[in-house]
Design a protein around this motif. Structure first.
Motif, PDB file in Angstrom:
ATOM      1  N   MET A 119       0.857  -1.319  -0.065  1.00 31.48           N
ATOM      2  CA  MET A 119      -0.199  -0.144  -0.086  1.00 31.48           C
ATOM      3  C   MET A 119       0.750   1.132  -0.169  1.00 31.48           C
ATOM      4  N   ILE A 120       2.314   0.999   0.909  1.00 32.54           N
ATOM      5  CA  ILE A 120       3.023   2.650   0.466  1.00 32.54           C
ATOM      6  C   ILE A 120       3.332   2.563  -0.999  1.00 32.54           C
ATOM      7  N   VAL A 121       3.595   1.648  -1.679  1.00 32.37           N
ATOM      8  CA  VAL A 121       4.477   2.029  -2.911  1.00 32.37           C
ATOM      9  C   VAL A 121       2.856   1.855  -3.775  1.00 32.37           C
ATOM     10  N   LEU A 122       1.846   1.842  -2.829  1.00 36.05           N
ATOM     11  CA  LEU A 122       0.867   2.266  -4.491  1.00 36.05           C
ATOM     12  C   LEU A 122       0.773   3.844  -3.999  1.00 36.05           C
ATOM     13  N   GLY A 123       0.376   4.473  -2.745  1.00 39.92           N
ATOM     14  CA  GLY A 123       0.457   5.776  -2.237  1.00 39.92           C
ATOM     15  C   GLY A 123       1.286   6.057  -3.112  1.00 39.92           C
TER      16      GLY A 123
END
Length: 640
Positions: A346-350
């Motif tokens: 999710m951090i990467v998607l952010g």
């Protein structure tokens, strides 16, 4: 002589610390796969919150993209904090964190009360930061506050949240995806929304397991494909979005603080704290790990930290996602590091604005159809919680009906807030806010105040100190009904005072019933009324629950016939703890089946039913005497 090598191996094995499946670190490919599965199950619910809020307070699409990337980034951080743990922050269980739906309507109300647009978000983030800090600070003592949030309060609030959010989804369902203006007369938008709902229902009906958990996500994807094919969805903004980017803290400006907004958000966080407690206990049971009071404190500290970070990084309040709790049960993968891996994803998607731009391109009617199902589901969860409430107690009925009435009144006519003084207008500007305040205040008024001491919703009001100071006459007056006003039973219970705990008081009545002589027990049994007996006004006398209330003539005759046959056979009235039945048919089946017992066995059976009835009556009188709550939260009573 034992082999020294074997002794060394045995000693080494014994000294080796046993690991729990929750702490197992899986191979990287499995972590990535299972983590991605969590993200997929979570994604639709996660991104819906910023989309709905942005639409309601009129944010342009580029700012919506910022909200989505900020949400995903902070969700990842929150999940890692909760699963991995730092000091006393984080429960170290596979709990994936997401923005709570409980905050949607209050956030929208705060935004609209301050003019909407990006400027209004400054007051939202100020309230979110304050509520996050508040949650962190009260974490060690929150378990003691649970008594202020019994099912009658939490069930009411969750139901109100769902019902008050339905109009938000309904508005999207009739909004033109090109002009973003309401267009309720256009059947095209109605069919998009209805088609999305139909797809979600069909997937839930046809598939089981993981596919069913991502029904909403699949409904959105299929709805978007259809809309794109028909020319009602475009990806122009996706091309304009950066391939890589980051939404910095306070991107809309420094937060501003409004007292009523902060108070509203604190109430929301208290509600989500109760939900987080339930999710933690449920997850502990699923993975087979004992949840202690300190664990609940760790959960809430993580919620508080994550919510504070959310306010700083342009996001909203956080809590455990129940969908992902169900996924842990479904897959049987118990490792908390899987959730940590999901957090990293999710951090990467952010950091990928193009992904957020794709999500922001979902047509309003498709989004509205999915939102309607999600919000209605929230309301059903509240109704399920209210199913645990005893509505034969008029106090519970008043709490629920008054809170619902005010919440739906304000939701239907939000301009009511304009008639309120400054400060109160924000509470009356949201159905959830006024519903929450009403439910909490009425619960305190009815169950926690009064001349007889603090009260516990679902339980009684008499404190142990009051019991120990009672005269025998007063004790008989108060507790006589517990044992059907039989003098010897009350005297025997009274003789065992002073009582160190409510358990000792309960056991005094239990012992009194079971240790009576044969003649005394006969007197006790015969003190009960026959089932179906009525007073001169036609009110049933042998009723401790709604199962035997308001019977029609035919059903009443069946009960009377059973009672007469039983008394003729055994010589004392049929005694059944009707509170443990849902319908009088079960009472009938129970009674007729007992006619086959021997007299001695049936006498013992009847005394057990007397004990059950006495226990329920005891709970109605004595504070902190509810055995169901005690059983559920017994693991939380370790605050020392």
């Amino acid at each position: 002589m034992p082999d020294p090598w074997e002794m060394t191996a045995s000693t080494s094995a014994a000294s080796r610390k046993r690991g729990h499946p929750v702490d197992e670190v899986l191979p990287v490919p499995k972590l990535a796969l299972y983590g991605f599965q969590h993200v997929v199950a979570f994604y639709a619910g996660a991104v819906l919150v910023p989309i709905i809020i942005a639409g309601a307070i009129d944010l342009p699409q580029e700012q919506l993209v910022q909200l989505i990337t900020a949400d995903l980034f902070t969700c990842g951080i929150a999940s890692i904090i909760q699963a991995v743990g730092i000091w006393k922050i984080g429960v170290r269980l596979p709990l994936l964190q997401g923005v709570t739906f409980a905050g949607v309507a209050p956030i929208i109300a705060i935004g609209l009360a301050h003019g909407g647009g990006a400027a209004s978000l400054l007051y939202v983030y100020g309230a979110v930061i304050v509520a996050g800090i508040f949650t962190f600070l009260i974490a060690p003592i929150f378990v003691k506050l649970l008594r202020f949030f019994p099912p009658v309060v939490t069930g009411t609030l969750i139901t109100i949240i769902g019902l008050c959010l339905v109009p938000v989804g309904a508005l999207d369902a009739v909004t033109n995806p090109t002009t973003h203006e309401p267009d309720p007369t256009n059947i095209r938008w109605f069919l998009y929304a209805l088609g999305t709902i139909a797809i979600i229902v069909a997937i839930q009906r046809i598939f089981r397991g993981f596919m069913a958990t991502i029904a909403v996500l699949l409904g959105l994807v299929i709805g978007c494909v259809v809309a794109f094919a028909l020319g009602d969805m475009n990806f122009d903004r996706v091309g304009e979005a950066s391939a890589f980017g980051f939404t910095p803290p306070f991107v809309f400006g420094m937060p501003k603080f409004d007292f009523v907004a902060c108070l509203t958000m604190i109430i929301v966080l208290l509600i989500t704290a109760v939900e987080s407690t339930g999710s933690t206990i449920a997850t502990g049971e699923i993975v087979g790990k004992r949840v202690k009071a300190s664990d609940i404190g760790n959960v809430l500290r993580a919620d508080g930290v994550a919510t504070t970070i959310g306010g700083i990084f342009n996001s909203f309040p956080y809590t455990a996602f129940s969908e992902n709790v169900g996924l842990v049960r479904l897959t049987g993968v118990k490792s908390r590091w899987v959730v940590a891996a999901a957090g990293v994803i999710m951090i990467v998607l952010g950091f990928l604005p193009k992904v957020a731009a794709i999500v922001a391109s979902i047509p309003n009617p498709v989004l509205g159809g999915a939102a309607l199902t999600l919000f209605a589901t929230v309301a059903v969860v509240g109704i399920q919680t209210l199913g645990k409430v005893d509505f034969t107690d008029h106090r519970n009925l008043i709490i629920v009906t008054t809170s619902l009435a005010l919440a739906l009144w304000v939701t239907s006519y939000p301009d009511i807030a304009k008639a309120m003084p400054t400060g109160l207008d924000l509470i009356f500007g949201s159905g959830i806010s006024i519903g929450a305040v009403t439910a909490i205040v009425l619960n305190i008024v009815f169950f926690h105040t009064g001349s007889r001491g603090p009260r516990v919703a679902g339980g009684g009001s008499i404190t142990l100190d009051e019991v120990n100071s009672m005269s025998e006459e007063r004790f008989t007056e108060v507790f006589g009904h517990v044992v059907q006003d039989v003098p010897w039973a009350v005297r025997r219970a009274y003789s065992q005072r002073p009582f160190a705990t409510t358990r000792d008081l309960r056991e005094a009545f239990q012992d009194a019933v079971l240790t009576g002589s044969s003649e005394e027990q006969s007197e006790l049994l015969n003190a009960f009324h026959d089932l179906g007996a009525e007073d001169e006004t036609g009110t049933a006398l042998a009723v401790d629950h709604v199962a035997l209330s308001n019977l029609d003539d035919s059903d009443h005759d069946d009960v009377v016939q059973l009672a007469a046959a039983y008394r003729d056979h055994f010589g004392f009235p049929l005694i059944i703890c009707a509170r443990e039945t849902e319908h009088f048919d079960r009472v009938l089946r129970n009674g007729w089946s007992r006619m086959d017992n021997s007299p001695a066995a049936e006498r013992a059976f009847a005394l057990i039913e007397v004990e059950k009835i006495a226990n329920y009556r005891f709970e109605d009188l004595v504070a902190d005497a509810n055995p169901i709550a005690a059983a559920r939260f017994s693991r939380l009573n370790e605050l020392q």
